[in-house]
Design a protein around this motif. Structure first.
Motif, PDB file in Angstrom:
ATOM      1  N   GLU A  25       0.842  -1.201   0.000  1.00 56.99           N
ATOM      2  CA  GLU A  25       0.000   0.000   0.000  1.00 56.99           C
ATOM      3  C   GLU A  25       0.868   1.238   0.000  1.00 56.99           C
ATOM      4  O   GLU A  25       1.824   1.353   0.771  1.00 56.99           O
ATOM      5  CB  GLU A  25      -0.924  -0.021   1.211  1.00 56.99           C
ATOM      6  CG  GLU A  25      -1.970   1.079   1.181  1.00 56.99           C
ATOM      7  CD  GLU A  25      -2.944   0.964   2.344  1.00 56.99           C
ATOM      8  OE1 GLU A  25      -4.024   0.381   2.146  1.00 56.99           O
ATOM      9  OE2 GLU A  25      -2.594   1.436   3.447  1.00 56.99           O
ATOM     10  N   GLN A  27       0.768   5.693  -0.112  1.00 52.10           N
ATOM     11  CA  GLN A  27      -0.016   6.922   0.109  1.00 52.10           C
ATOM     12  C   GLN A  27       0.366   7.898  -1.001  1.00 52.10           C
ATOM     13  O   GLN A  27       1.506   8.361  -1.065  1.00 52.10           O
ATOM     14  CB  GLN A  27       0.282   7.519   1.481  1.00 52.10           C
ATOM     15  CG  GLN A  27      -0.505   8.772   1.809  1.00 52.10           C
ATOM     16  CD  GLN A  27      -1.994   8.493   1.986  1.00 52.10           C
ATOM     17  OE1 GLN A  27      -2.380   7.462   2.528  1.00 52.10           O
ATOM     18  NE2 GLN A  27      -2.827   9.417   1.523  1.00 52.10           N
ATOM     19  N   GLY A  53      -2.934  -1.885 -10.055  1.00 53.62           N
ATOM     20  CA  GLY A  53      -3.316  -1.468  -8.721  1.00 53.62           C
ATOM     21  C   GLY A  53      -4.748  -0.978  -8.649  1.00 53.62           C
ATOM     22  O   GLY A  53      -5.460  -0.888  -9.663  1.00 53.62           O
ATOM     23  N   ARG A  54      -5.177  -0.687  -7.433  1.00 52.81           N
ATOM     24  CA  ARG A  54      -6.530  -0.196  -7.170  1.00 52.81           C
ATOM     25  C   ARG A  54      -6.497   0.587  -5.857  1.00 52.81           C
ATOM     26  O   ARG A  54      -5.626   0.329  -5.020  1.00 52.81           O
ATOM     27  CB  ARG A  54      -7.515  -1.361  -7.091  1.00 52.81           C
ATOM     28  CG  ARG A  54      -7.234  -2.327  -5.963  1.00 52.81           C
ATOM     29  CD  ARG A  54      -7.970  -3.632  -6.113  1.00 52.81           C
ATOM     30  NE  ARG A  54      -7.553  -4.348  -7.290  1.00 52.81           N
ATOM     31  CZ  ARG A  54      -6.426  -5.090  -7.386  1.00 52.81           C
ATOM     32  NH1 ARG A  54      -5.589  -5.150  -6.355  1.00 52.81           N
ATOM     33  NH2 ARG A  54      -6.127  -5.713  -8.480  1.00 52.81           N
ATOM     34  N   GLY A  55      -7.405   1.515  -5.689  1.00 54.32           N
ATOM     35  CA  GLY A  55      -7.399   2.265  -4.446  1.00 54.32           C
ATOM     36  C   GLY A  55      -8.439   3.354  -4.386  1.00 54.32           C
ATOM     37  O   GLY A  55      -9.433   3.335  -5.128  1.00 54.32           O
ATOM     38  N   GLU A  56      -8.219   4.326  -3.520  1.00 57.55           N
ATOM     39  CA  GLU A  56      -9.188   5.385  -3.259  1.00 57.55           C
ATOM     40  C   GLU A  56      -9.177   6.465  -4.333  1.00 57.55           C
ATOM     41  O   GLU A  56     -10.113   7.246  -4.430  1.00 57.55           O
ATOM     42  CB  GLU A  56      -8.899   6.026  -1.899  1.00 57.55           C
ATOM     43  CG  GLU A  56      -8.968   5.047  -0.732  1.00 57.55           C
ATOM     44  CD  GLU A  56      -8.524   5.686   0.566  1.00 57.55           C
ATOM     45  OE1 GLU A  56      -7.995   6.817   0.513  1.00 57.55           O
ATOM     46  OE2 GLU A  56      -8.726   5.069   1.639  1.00 57.55           O
ATOM     47  N   VAL A  59      -5.599   6.388 -10.700  1.00 56.82           N
ATOM     48  CA  VAL A  59      -4.158   6.394 -10.927  1.00 56.82           C
ATOM     49  C   VAL A  59      -3.869   5.949 -12.362  1.00 56.82           C
ATOM     50  O   VAL A  59      -4.469   4.994 -12.865  1.00 56.82           O
ATOM     51  CB  VAL A  59      -3.432   5.450  -9.935  1.00 56.82           C
ATOM     52  CG1 VAL A  59      -1.947   5.319 -10.292  1.00 56.82           C
ATOM     53  CG2 VAL A  59      -3.594   5.958  -8.510  1.00 56.82           C
ATOM     54  N   ALA A 194      -1.533  10.412 -10.048  1.00 54.85           N
ATOM     55  CA  ALA A 194      -2.798  10.306  -9.326  1.00 54.85           C
ATOM     56  C   ALA A 194      -3.623  11.568  -9.492  1.00 54.85           C
ATOM     57  O   ALA A 194      -3.088  12.678  -9.591  1.00 54.85           O
ATOM     58  CB  ALA A 194      -2.532  10.044  -7.850  1.00 54.85           C
ATOM     59  N   LYS A 199      -5.044   6.438  -0.445  1.00 60.04           N
ATOM     60  CA  LYS A 199      -4.317   5.170  -0.414  1.00 60.04           C
ATOM     61  C   LYS A 199      -4.516   4.406  -1.727  1.00 60.04           C
ATOM     62  O   LYS A 199      -5.604   4.425  -2.306  1.00 60.04           O
ATOM     63  CB  LYS A 199      -4.789   4.316   0.763  1.00 60.04           C
ATOM     64  CG  LYS A 199      -4.486   4.921   2.119  1.00 60.04           C
ATOM     65  CD  LYS A 199      -4.993   4.030   3.244  1.00 60.04           C
ATOM     66  CE  LYS A 199      -4.682   4.639   4.607  1.00 60.04           C
ATOM     67  NZ  LYS A 199      -5.190   3.786   5.720  1.00 60.04           N
ATOM     68  N   TRP A 200      -3.451   3.746  -2.137  1.00 63.20           N
ATOM     69  CA  TRP A 200      -3.488   2.981  -3.400  1.00 63.20           C
ATOM     70  C   TRP A 200      -2.697   1.689  -3.203  1.00 63.20           C
ATOM     71  O   TRP A 200      -1.554   1.718  -2.719  1.00 63.20           O
ATOM     72  CB  TRP A 200      -2.887   3.807  -4.528  1.00 63.20           C
ATOM     73  CG  TRP A 200      -2.956   3.149  -5.875  1.00 63.20           C
ATOM     74  CD1 TRP A 200      -4.072   2.870  -6.600  1.00 63.20           C
ATOM     75  CD2 TRP A 200      -1.851   2.725  -6.669  1.00 63.20           C
ATOM     76  NE1 TRP A 200      -3.741   2.280  -7.791  1.00 63.20           N
ATOM     77  CE2 TRP A 200      -2.382   2.182  -7.864  1.00 63.20           C
ATOM     78  CE3 TRP A 200      -0.472   2.745  -6.501  1.00 63.20           C
ATOM     79  CZ2 TRP A 200      -1.570   1.670  -8.874  1.00 63.20           C
ATOM     80  CZ3 TRP A 200       0.331   2.232  -7.503  1.00 63.20           C
ATOM     81  CH2 TRP A 200      -0.220   1.707  -8.677  1.00 63.20           C
ATOM     82  N   GLU A 201      -3.317   0.554  -3.511  1.00 63.68           N
ATOM     83  CA  GLU A 201      -2.658  -0.745  -3.368  1.00 63.68           C
ATOM     84  C   GLU A 201      -1.997  -1.122  -4.690  1.00 63.68           C
ATOM     85  O   GLU A 201      -2.670  -1.292  -5.705  1.00 63.68           O
ATOM     86  CB  GLU A 201      -3.644  -1.839  -2.950  1.00 63.68           C
ATOM     87  CG  GLU A 201      -2.949  -3.165  -2.679  1.00 63.68           C
ATOM     88  CD  GLU A 201      -3.906  -4.278  -2.268  1.00 63.68           C
ATOM     89  OE1 GLU A 201      -3.643  -4.928  -1.234  1.00 63.68           O
ATOM     90  OE2 GLU A 201      -4.908  -4.485  -2.974  1.00 63.68           O
ATOM     91  N   LEU A 202      -0.692  -1.272  -4.644  1.00 62.69           N
ATOM     92  CA  LEU A 202       0.092  -1.634  -5.821  1.00 62.69           C
ATOM     93  C   LEU A 202       0.227  -3.156  -5.899  1.00 62.69           C
ATOM     94  O   LEU A 202       0.416  -3.832  -4.885  1.00 62.69           O
ATOM     95  CB  LEU A 202       1.486  -1.006  -5.733  1.00 62.69           C
ATOM     96  CG  LEU A 202       2.537  -1.518  -6.727  1.00 62.69           C
ATOM     97  CD1 LEU A 202       2.172  -1.135  -8.156  1.00 62.69           C
ATOM     98  CD2 LEU A 202       3.925  -0.983  -6.365  1.00 62.69           C
TER      99      LEU A 202
END
Length: 540
Positions: A25, A27, A53-56, A59, A194, A199-202
């Motif tokens: 994860e 930031q 990836g996926r997140g808030e 990206v 971004a 937060k973004w999970e790589l």
């Protein structure tokens, strides 16, 4: 920017490499930035790098590149830990060497004691100072000590082999850290852009070498007349020395072979020529270095993101009065026709130690036909044979098979590649209750002295016997000689019952024997040669 913390989420193991999926994860802030990952194995294929990836926040991934990053303190500590483990293993190896020396000294002492016993007994007996009981006790002591010494040596050799394997694995891991102490390490930078903060999970994928798996089968056969069964259990022997431990990962085993690349091999001209004279040559010129080989293409990724298991899981222990049978673990199977992937239903760990780790994949029951195969020229007992049909819908890979017949381990065999719905055959060991005894009943030379040819007549009988309480099918194989000379003629003169002839003089009979039945097979052949010719290789 400091590297983010990541973990290995899943691993797909091929026959000569592995596809690693890491997650971590980050930031992110608005705009372009880099996400760094550190501590990756030195042998990763940089051409195989792929990020997602996926997140808030939204990206856009601009690029992925391999880098050499400054060595972190955490990496230094990892190197020191491996070094401590290596030193401990080396010290343990030295202790084992000392123990080996001690055992050798004991062995020499026992040998000397044994050789001196007879002399001591003779001298003591002549002086009336000893008795037979004393010598017997001494010999018993030497015998017991020798057996114990042999057992200790066997145990010690096993410990030394394990220690040597551990030292080799730790030495390889330590060597990978040596480069990092310069002070750089393998890392990857993912360039992203971004549209906000969050937060973004790589997820990063890459391919490593020094990883493989091979199939291993367990064949369990029941020959009970009321319920004949043939089950084949598929296991995998997984080995990896990639430089990073796989801890608590989702493991998938694939039959794909990305190492072959995308292009078929090319045939070079097969030149032929007449012999040419060889002259003394001048010293060879300095060879130019070969161009670097291209990196292997990126391994194909499984089309499925989540592995769904079918079948059962291990039965949970319960305090019930009745024992609960364990349930075999089953892997979910995906196939696209050319390759097969086995996704294990539970997470597990595989350390980077270069040793094999066995995991269960699946067990299947196959429709089968049992018969017996006898070669009485070589042995008097028949061998149980099963011919099964691969109804699994998947190709069975070539591999070793451990055979258990009626709950007893009888030996090992080899399974060849078997396509879906194709038959495969395994021999399941000898059966003393089905016998075939061969006997020569005639060897006669033609007494006619007027012709230029010599004729020798051979006759044999084979007695089949079924000692079982049920009927059995027996395939009997024998042979007649095969001539390599045009001056030697071999002819099958008769067979009762009639034999099916094969290549290179093979004869085959299929017989069904009732319970406790005996049956005789007879055959004879003749060999004709010029009278003065000596025959080589004509044996009983």
């Amino acid at each position: 920017m400091n590297p983010i913390e990541t973990r290995i989420e899943s691993v797909t193991v091929y026959t000569d490499r592995a596809l690693i999926t890491r997650r971590g994860e980050a930031q992110l802030s608005t705009g372009a930035s880099e996400v760094l990952l550190a501590g990756l194995p030195a042998n990763l294929d940089t051409d195989s790098l792929r990020a997602s990836g996926r997140g808030e926040v939204g990206v856009r991934i601009i690029g992925v590149e391999a880098r050499l990053l400054p060595l972190t303190e955490a990496s230094n500590e990892s190197a020191r830990e491996v070094e401590r483990e290596f030193n401990a293993a080396r010290d343990a190896g030295s202790a084992l060497d000392s123990e080996s020396t001690s055992l050798e000294n004991r062995s020499q002492t026992l040998q000397k004691l044994s050789s001196d016993a007879a002399r001591w007994f003779a001298e003591s007996l002549s002086k009336g100072e000893s008795s037979l009981d004393n010598v017997t006790a001494l010999l018993d002591y030497v015998s017991n000590q020798t057996r114990q010494l042999d057992a200790d040596k066997t145990s010690l050799e096993a410990k030394k082999r394990d220690n040597a394997a551990l030292q080799n694995a730790l030495s390889e891991r330590l060597a990978q850290f040596q480069y990092g102490r310069r002070p750089q390490q393998r890392g990857v930078a993912v360039l992203v852009e971004a549209n906000g903060e969050g937060k973004w999970e790589l997820e990063l994928e890459y391919v490593v070498s020094n990883a493989s798996w091979t199939p291993l089968y367990d064949a369990r056969v029941s020959t009970n007349a009321e319920k004949e069964r043939f089950e084949l259990g598929l296991n995998a022997l997984v080995t990896q020395a990639s430089g990073e431990d796989w801890k608590d990962v989702a493991l998938t085993l694939s039959t794909a072979r990305p190492g072959l690349g995308t292009l078929p091999p090319k045939l070079d001209p097969a030149w032929i020529d007449v012999p040419r004279p060889v002259y003394a040559s001048a010293p060879p010129a300095m060879a130019m270095p070969s161009p670097p080989m291209p990196m292997a293409s990126r391994a194909k990724r499984s089309s499925s993101d989540e592995a769904v298991a079918f079948g059962g899981a291990y039965a949970a222990p319960q305090s019930a009065p009745e024992p609960i049978e364990a349930v075999q673990v089953e892997a979910s199977v995906e196939s696209d026709g050319s390759t097969v992937e086995f996704a294990l239903p539970h997470r597990l760990g595989v350390p980077s130690d270069g040793q094999t780790h066995r995991v269960a994949i699946a067990t299947r029951e196959f429709p089968t036909k049992f018969d017996y195969f006898a070669v009485p020229k070589r042995v008097e007992v028949a061998y149980l044979r099963t011919t099964a049909t691969n109804t699994s819908g998947l190709s069975l890979l070539q591999g070793n098979v451990s055979i258990f017949r009626d709950g007893v381990f009888v030996g090992k065999a080899n399974l060849k590649n078997t396509a879906p719905n194709a038959e495969f055959t395994l021999f399941l060991g000898p059966d003393e209750q089905v016998r075939a005894k061969r006997e020569m009943t005639l060897r006669e030379t033609d007494k006619n002295l007027l012709g230029s040819q010599k004729r020798v007549h051979f006759a044999y009988s084979i007695e089949l016997q079924n000692l079982k309480a049920r009927s059995v099918k027996v395939v009997v194989q024998d042979q007649i000689p095969v001539s390599r000379s045009e001056n030697i003629k071999v002819k099958l003169r008769g067979s009762n019952p009639e034999a099916t002839t094969g290549e290179l003089g093979l004869l085959n009979w299929e017989q069904v024997l009732a319970p406790n039945e005996k049956r005789i097979i007879r055959f004879d052949f003749g060999v004709e040669t010029p009278r003065e010719t000596t025959i080589v290789g004509l044996t009983d």
